[in-house]
Enzyme design. Sequence first.
Site, PDB file in Angstrom:
ATOM      1  N   LYS A  17       0.153  47.486  84.301  1.00  0.00           N
ATOM      2  CA  LYS A  17      -0.712  48.663  84.255  1.00  0.00           C
ATOM      3  C   LYS A  17      -0.142  49.774  85.169  1.00  0.00           C
ATOM      4  O   LYS A  17       0.753  49.511  85.992  1.00  0.00           O
ATOM      5  CB  LYS A  17      -2.124  48.258  84.667  1.00  0.00           C
ATOM      6  CG  LYS A  17      -2.807  47.294  83.669  1.00  0.00           C
ATOM      7  CD  LYS A  17      -4.219  46.923  84.147  1.00  0.00           C
ATOM      8  CE  LYS A  17      -4.971  46.067  83.154  1.00  0.00           C
ATOM      9  NZ  LYS A  17      -6.347  45.746  83.624  1.00  0.00           N
ATOM     10  N   ARG A 126      -2.053  33.887  81.930  1.00  0.00           N
ATOM     11  CA  ARG A 126      -3.370  34.179  82.546  1.00  0.00           C
ATOM     12  C   ARG A 126      -3.454  33.531  83.935  1.00  0.00           C
ATOM     13  O   ARG A 126      -3.979  34.115  84.875  1.00  0.00           O
ATOM     14  CB  ARG A 126      -4.519  33.657  81.665  1.00  0.00           C
ATOM     15  CG  ARG A 126      -4.663  34.351  80.327  1.00  0.00           C
ATOM     16  CD  ARG A 126      -5.317  35.706  80.390  1.00  0.00           C
ATOM     17  NE  ARG A 126      -6.670  35.696  80.883  1.00  0.00           N
ATOM     18  CZ  ARG A 126      -7.431  36.788  80.938  1.00  0.00           C
ATOM     19  NH1 ARG A 126      -6.958  37.967  80.516  1.00  0.00           N
ATOM     20  NH2 ARG A 126      -8.660  36.740  81.409  1.00  0.00           N
ATOM     21  N   THR A 132      -9.704  38.099  87.180  1.00  0.00           N
ATOM     22  CA  THR A 132      -9.758  39.537  86.889  1.00  0.00           C
ATOM     23  C   THR A 132      -9.827  40.379  88.164  1.00  0.00           C
ATOM     24  O   THR A 132      -9.143  41.396  88.278  1.00  0.00           O
ATOM     25  CB  THR A 132     -10.991  39.842  86.006  1.00  0.00           C
ATOM     26  OG1 THR A 132     -10.897  39.051  84.823  1.00  0.00           O
ATOM     27  CG2 THR A 132     -11.077  41.307  85.645  1.00  0.00           C
ATOM     28  N   ARG A 143      -2.383  39.058  90.771  1.00  0.00           N
ATOM     29  CA  ARG A 143      -3.476  39.947  91.224  1.00  0.00           C
ATOM     30  C   ARG A 143      -3.842  39.666  92.674  1.00  0.00           C
ATOM     31  O   ARG A 143      -4.120  40.594  93.446  1.00  0.00           O
ATOM     32  CB  ARG A 143      -4.675  39.785  90.297  1.00  0.00           C
ATOM     33  CG  ARG A 143      -4.465  40.451  88.930  1.00  0.00           C
ATOM     34  CD  ARG A 143      -5.459  39.981  87.912  1.00  0.00           C
ATOM     35  NE  ARG A 143      -5.460  40.790  86.688  1.00  0.00           N
ATOM     36  CZ  ARG A 143      -6.093  40.446  85.577  1.00  0.00           C
ATOM     37  NH1 ARG A 143      -6.772  39.304  85.513  1.00  0.00           N
ATOM     38  NH2 ARG A 143      -6.073  41.222  84.516  1.00  0.00           N
ATOM     39  N   ASN A 163      -6.104  46.199  88.740  1.00  0.00           N
ATOM     40  CA  ASN A 163      -5.681  44.819  88.953  1.00  0.00           C
ATOM     41  C   ASN A 163      -4.294  44.525  88.397  1.00  0.00           C
ATOM     42  O   ASN A 163      -3.980  43.394  88.064  1.00  0.00           O
ATOM     43  CB  ASN A 163      -6.731  43.855  88.385  1.00  0.00           C
ATOM     44  CG  ASN A 163      -7.034  44.124  86.930  1.00  0.00           C
ATOM     45  OD1 ASN A 163      -6.427  45.004  86.314  1.00  0.00           O
ATOM     46  ND2 ASN A 163      -7.956  43.369  86.362  1.00  0.00           N
ATOM     47  N   HIS A 166      -2.455  43.292  82.611  1.00  0.00           N
ATOM     48  CA  HIS A 166      -3.320  42.834  81.518  1.00  0.00           C
ATOM     49  C   HIS A 166      -2.591  41.680  80.850  1.00  0.00           C
ATOM     50  O   HIS A 166      -1.368  41.706  80.714  1.00  0.00           O
ATOM     51  CB  HIS A 166      -3.548  43.936  80.475  1.00  0.00           C
ATOM     52  CG  HIS A 166      -4.108  43.380  79.202  1.00  0.00           C
ATOM     53  ND1 HIS A 166      -5.447  43.105  79.045  1.00  0.00           N
ATOM     54  CD2 HIS A 166      -3.501  42.962  78.053  1.00  0.00           C
ATOM     55  CE1 HIS A 166      -5.634  42.567  77.850  1.00  0.00           C
ATOM     56  NE2 HIS A 166      -4.471  42.467  77.231  1.00  0.00           N
TER      57      HIS A 166
HETATM   58  N1  UDP Z   1     -12.956  45.813  84.621  1.00  0.00           N
HETATM   59  C1  UDP Z   1     -13.574  46.644  85.557  1.00  0.00           C
HETATM   60  N2  UDP Z   1     -14.823  46.302  86.024  1.00  0.00           N
HETATM   61  C2  UDP Z   1     -15.467  45.163  85.627  1.00  0.00           C
HETATM   62  C3  UDP Z   1     -14.822  44.326  84.669  1.00  0.00           C
HETATM   63  C4  UDP Z   1     -13.563  44.673  84.207  1.00  0.00           C
HETATM   64  O1  UDP Z   1     -13.019  47.662  85.942  1.00  0.00           O
HETATM   65  O2  UDP Z   1     -16.581  44.900  86.112  1.00  0.00           O
HETATM   66  C5  UDP Z   1     -11.618  46.200  84.095  1.00  0.00           C
HETATM   67  C6  UDP Z   1     -10.461  45.439  84.751  1.00  0.00           C
HETATM   68  O3  UDP Z   1      -9.366  46.338  84.955  1.00  0.00           O
HETATM   69  C7  UDP Z   1     -10.132  44.374  83.722  1.00  0.00           C
HETATM   70  C8  UDP Z   1     -10.460  45.109  82.409  1.00  0.00           C
HETATM   71  O4  UDP Z   1     -11.591  45.906  82.709  1.00  0.00           O
HETATM   72  O5  UDP Z   1      -8.783  43.933  83.784  1.00  0.00           O
HETATM   73  C9  UDP Z   1     -10.761  44.201  81.225  1.00  0.00           C
HETATM   74  O6  UDP Z   1     -11.768  43.277  81.592  1.00  0.00           O
HETATM   75  P1  UDP Z   1     -11.699  41.733  81.188  1.00  0.00           P
HETATM   76  O7  UDP Z   1     -13.023  41.147  81.496  1.00  0.00           O
HETATM   77  O8  UDP Z   1     -11.150  41.580  79.812  1.00  0.00           O
HETATM   78  O9  UDP Z   1     -10.666  41.123  82.264  1.00  0.00           O
HETATM   79  P2  UDP Z   1      -9.162  40.600  82.137  1.00  0.00           P
HETATM   80  O10 UDP Z   1      -8.994  39.957  80.783  1.00  0.00           O
HETATM   81  O11 UDP Z   1      -8.265  41.797  82.335  1.00  0.00           O
HETATM   82  O12 UDP Z   1      -8.994  39.599  83.250  1.00  0.00           O
HETATM   83 MG    MG Z   2      -9.590  40.544  78.873  1.00  0.00          MG
END
Ligand code: UDP
Ligand code: MG
Length: 199
Positions: A17, A126, A132, A143, A163, A166
């Site tokens: 990102k 992952r 996340t 992360r 974070n 992706h």
């Molecule tokens: N995100 C955020 N606030 C939240 C949840 C998610 O800003 O409360 C953002 C974060 O950058 C995350 C993205 O939204 O990577 C997508 O969320 P997801 O739950 O799919 O998490 P990921 O798959 O990236 O771990």
């Molecule tokens: Mg996701």
Amino acid sequence: MSPNAAGIVERTLVLLKPDAVARGLAGQILARFETVGLKIVALKMVMPTRDFVARHYPNTPEWIAGMGKKTLETYKDRGLDPIAEVGTTDPMKIGEMVKAWNIDYLSSGPVVAVIFEGLHAITTVRKLCGATMPFSADPGSIRGSYSSTSAVVGNATKRAVRNLVHASSTPEEVAHETAHWFGPEKPCVYRRADEDILA
Ligand code: UDP
Ligand code: MG
């Protein structure tokens, strides 16, 4: 890869990102994946438009409501009133807001898009990324190694949580996201020198 590994070799999509690129961490992060045995089979750097990143996420009502619910849980954990914070308790409206924050974030600078191939690639990537929220991610994960920010910080600053990476989380996400970022471009087919040892 050995023939025995054939059934468990997967491909998955990773984005470095804009914060990862801007912080000069692209090489270090790519090395984390490569060292585990994941093979780069496609890679590009792009300056994505808002419209393009808006179509990266699923954007289904379930996905938007899910993002809203996660944010509501964060407010609840912190004893914060969502009305005071964002003027609503509707998960859809809050999910739309987080979606907009993500669009701002992902279109804020260059992104490196990569397709990795390897054993259990979706789960392995992952795991290497970590949870996340960097604050909750294992310290050895990407992360958790490069940030300690959290949903609390993101919500307070009304920004997406930066974070760094992706990673697709399901075969369906892999299909959508690889097509989205690479279109009809075919991943490269080659052998890494250590494939027989790693499999
Ligand atoms: N995100 C955020 N606030 C939240 C949840 C998610 O800003 O409360 C953002 C974060 O950058 C995350 C993205 O939204 O990577 C997508 O969320 P997801 O739950 O799919 O998490 P990921 O798959 O990236 O771990
Ligand atoms: Mg996701």
